[in-house]
Design an enzyme around this catalytic site. Structure first.
Site, PDB file in Angstrom:
ATOM      1  NE  ARG A 134      -3.813   0.143   2.347  1.00  0.00           N
ATOM      2  CZ  ARG A 134      -4.520   0.518   3.411  1.00  0.00           C
ATOM      3  NH1 ARG A 134      -4.402  -0.138   4.566  1.00  0.00           N
ATOM      4  NH2 ARG A 134      -5.352   1.534   3.341  1.00  0.00           N
ATOM      5  CG  ASP A 183      -3.733   9.742   2.567  1.00  0.00           C
ATOM      6  OD1 ASP A 183      -3.417  10.740   3.238  1.00  0.00           O
ATOM      7  OD2 ASP A 183      -4.795   9.667   1.916  1.00  0.00           O
ATOM      8  CG  HIS A 194      -9.083   5.529  11.405  1.00  0.00           C
ATOM      9  ND1 HIS A 194     -10.043   5.588  10.416  1.00  0.00           N
ATOM     10  CD2 HIS A 194      -9.788   5.466  12.572  1.00  0.00           C
ATOM     11  CE1 HIS A 194     -11.245   5.558  10.948  1.00  0.00           C
ATOM     12  NE2 HIS A 194     -11.126   5.494  12.254  1.00  0.00           N
ATOM     13  CB  CYS A 209       8.019  -0.904  19.615  1.00  0.00           C
ATOM     14  SG  CYS A 209       8.770  -2.347  20.401  1.00  0.00           S
ATOM     15  CB  CYS A 218       9.418  -0.121  24.220  1.00  0.00           C
ATOM     16  SG  CYS A 218       9.946   0.506  22.617  1.00  0.00           S
ATOM     17  CB  CYS A 275      11.782  -1.578  18.479  1.00  0.00           C
ATOM     18  SG  CYS A 275      11.798  -0.071  19.443  1.00  0.00           S
ATOM     19  CB  CYS A 315      13.116  -2.275  23.250  1.00  0.00           C
ATOM     20  SG  CYS A 315      11.653  -2.786  22.343  1.00  0.00           S
ATOM     21  N   GLY A 338     -15.506  14.403   2.388  1.00  0.00           N
ATOM     22  CA  GLY A 338     -15.088  13.141   1.781  1.00  0.00           C
ATOM     23  C   GLY A 338     -15.123  11.937   2.689  1.00  0.00           C
ATOM     24  CB  ALA A 349     -12.781  17.563  -1.442  1.00  0.00           C
TER      25      ALA A 349
HETATM   26  P1  OAD Z   1     -15.328   5.843   2.487  1.00  0.00           P
HETATM   27  O1  OAD Z   1     -14.697   5.134   1.354  1.00  0.00           O
HETATM   28  O2  OAD Z   1     -16.285   5.092   3.339  1.00  0.00           O
HETATM   29  O3  OAD Z   1     -16.105   7.120   1.925  1.00  0.00           O
HETATM   30  C1  OAD Z   1     -15.513   7.976   1.000  1.00  0.00           C
HETATM   31  C2  OAD Z   1     -16.441   9.133   0.780  1.00  0.00           C
HETATM   32  O4  OAD Z   1     -15.782  10.073  -0.053  1.00  0.00           O
HETATM   33  C3  OAD Z   1     -17.762   8.768   0.088  1.00  0.00           C
HETATM   34  O5  OAD Z   1     -18.850   9.358   0.807  1.00  0.00           O
HETATM   35  C4  OAD Z   1     -17.631   9.399  -1.296  1.00  0.00           C
HETATM   36  O6  OAD Z   1     -18.871   9.853  -1.802  1.00  0.00           O
HETATM   37  C5  OAD Z   1     -16.711  10.563  -0.998  1.00  0.00           C
HETATM   38  N1  OAD Z   1     -15.922  11.064  -2.131  1.00  0.00           N
HETATM   39  C6  OAD Z   1     -15.470  10.371  -3.211  1.00  0.00           C
HETATM   40  N2  OAD Z   1     -14.760  11.191  -4.022  1.00  0.00           N
HETATM   41  C7  OAD Z   1     -14.746  12.413  -3.435  1.00  0.00           C
HETATM   42  C8  OAD Z   1     -14.165  13.684  -3.772  1.00  0.00           C
HETATM   43  N3  OAD Z   1     -13.450  13.866  -4.881  1.00  0.00           N
HETATM   44  N4  OAD Z   1     -14.380  14.726  -2.934  1.00  0.00           N
HETATM   45  C9  OAD Z   1     -15.101  14.574  -1.792  1.00  0.00           C
HETATM   46  N5  OAD Z   1     -15.665  13.397  -1.435  1.00  0.00           N
HETATM   47  C10 OAD Z   1     -15.496  12.332  -2.234  1.00  0.00           C
HETATM   48  O7  OAD Z   1     -14.141   6.490   3.350  1.00  0.00           O
HETATM   49  P2  OAD Z   1     -14.146   6.954   4.873  1.00  0.00           P
HETATM   50  O8  OAD Z   1     -15.434   7.573   5.246  1.00  0.00           O
HETATM   51  O9  OAD Z   1     -12.907   7.732   5.060  1.00  0.00           O
HETATM   52  O10 OAD Z   1     -10.881   2.898   8.534  1.00  0.00           O
HETATM   53  O11 OAD Z   1     -14.000   5.557   5.604  1.00  0.00           O
HETATM   54  C11 OAD Z   1     -13.886   5.567   7.007  1.00  0.00           C
HETATM   55  C12 OAD Z   1     -13.012   4.450   7.458  1.00  0.00           C
HETATM   56  O12 OAD Z   1     -13.478   3.225   6.906  1.00  0.00           O
HETATM   57  C13 OAD Z   1     -11.584   4.539   6.978  1.00  0.00           C
HETATM   58  O13 OAD Z   1     -10.785   5.431   7.731  1.00  0.00           O
HETATM   59  C14 OAD Z   1     -11.119   3.124   7.153  1.00  0.00           C
HETATM   60  C15 OAD Z   1     -12.338   2.344   6.660  1.00  0.00           C
HETATM   61  O14 OAD Z   1     -12.591   1.195   7.360  1.00  0.00           O
HETATM   62  C16 OAD Z   1      -9.871   2.095   8.910  1.00  0.00           C
HETATM   63  O15 OAD Z   1      -9.150   1.533   8.106  1.00  0.00           O
HETATM   64  C17 OAD Z   1      -9.707   1.974  10.387  1.00  0.00           C
END
Ligand code: OAD
Length: 248
Positions: free
Chosen positions: A77, A111, A126, A134, A137, A155, A158, A195, A239
């Site tokens: 990733r 990211d 997140h 680690c 520690c 680490c 440690c 977003g 956005a």
């Molecule tokens: P999602 O993938 O669930 O939602 C992305 C959102 O961005 C959607 O509502 C889209 O409509 C919107 N979107 C797409 N393109 C866009 C743009 N150009 N401008 C603005 N909005 C846009 O992502 P998150 O809500 O971030 O957690 O997901 C929440 C969490 O779910 C993540 O942090 C991750 C995942 O499980 C972990 O990994 C712990």
């Protein structure tokens, strides 16, 4: 395109932006979509790694069962992210920290693109894919400085095994991150939610807390979300196109 977006931004919001001192922005994967980072939901593009769904390979269970596989997945990733650059949405948000006397950026993204755009003191709910932590520690290290000779880096302090410093499925949020975000949400006057599909808790409760405490709540998203009905204003679109037009 431009006049249409302009007409979406109300005079009321322009006034709020002009007068607000205390502003909170919460972002999700959509803010990085225009940089080329795939979102989690809504695109019909379910992430799979070697036949394992995202919520399996990125889980606390996998960390226990197969730490090398988790590192392999996160290395992959990071490799994809390494070439990506912040987009105009990240850049606008980074400028906002100088425009408002009290400004908080809360992100669900791992990211690092907000920081690459110049945002500081980002509340990372997140974690961050560019950091390792680690097991023994708890110290944190920049992944770019680690050696991956034995598939699991160790680490510097440690010698314990390191793990990606991100929240995996089945894990709690990092200590203090949600509390800081919630405290800021309680006092902000203006809150932008950018977003995010607003379905993952507790992150999704941050804008709810802001709205309940009296903030003017604005959603920036091409699609409606469960949060939309709570919002004072919906800016429907990308956005990277909308945020630069909001600057006072
Ligand atoms: P999602 O993938 O669930 O939602 C992305 C959102 O961005 C959607 O509502 C889209 O409509 C919107 N979107 C797409 N393109 C866009 C743009 N150009 N401008 C603005 N909005 C846009 O992502 P998150 O809500 O971030 O957690 O997901 C929440 C969490 O779910 C993540 O942090 C991750 C995942 O499980 C972990 O990994 C712990």
């Amino acid at each position: 395109m431009q006049p249409q977006i302009r007409s979406l931004i109300s005079d009321k919001l322009r006034q709020k932006i002009s007068h607000a001192n205390n502003v909170l922005v919460m972002t999700g994967a959509g803010v990085s979509a225009e940089s080329g980072v795939p979102t989690f939901r809504g695109g019909g593009n379910t992430t799979v790694w070697k036949g394992l769904p995202f919520e399996v390979i990125s889980s606390a269970g996998m960390l226990e069962r197969d730490l090398p596989a988790v590192w392999e997945w996160f290395n992959y990733r990071r490799g994809l992210l390494a070439a990506l650059k912040p987009n105009p949405a990240h850049e606008a948000i980074a400028r906002w920290q100088k425009l408002f006397s009290d400004f908080t950026l809360v992100t669900q993204n791992i990211d690092g693109l907000h920081q690459a755009a110049g945002s500081r003191n980002v509340v990372e709910l997140h974690g961050n894919i560019w950091r390792a932590r680690c097991f023994d520690c708890g110290s944190r290290h920049d992944v770019r400085e680690l050696k991956f000779d034995n598939s699991v880096p160790v680490c510097f302090d440690c010698g314990g095994n390191l793990r990606p410093d991100v929240v995996l499925f089945g894990e709690m949020l990092p200590a203090g991150a949600f509390e800081t975000a919630a405290m800021k949400a309680q006092t902000c006057e203006l809150c932008f939610v950018v977003g995010t599909s607003a379905v993952v808790y507790p992150a999704a409760s941050i804008p709810e807390i802001a709205r309940a405490a009296g903030a003017y709540l604005v959603e920036v998203n091409p699609e409606a979300t469960p949060l939309s009905r709570l919002c004072d204003e919906l800016l429907t679109g990308k956005a990277g196109e909308i945020l630069p037009r909001l600057e006072r």
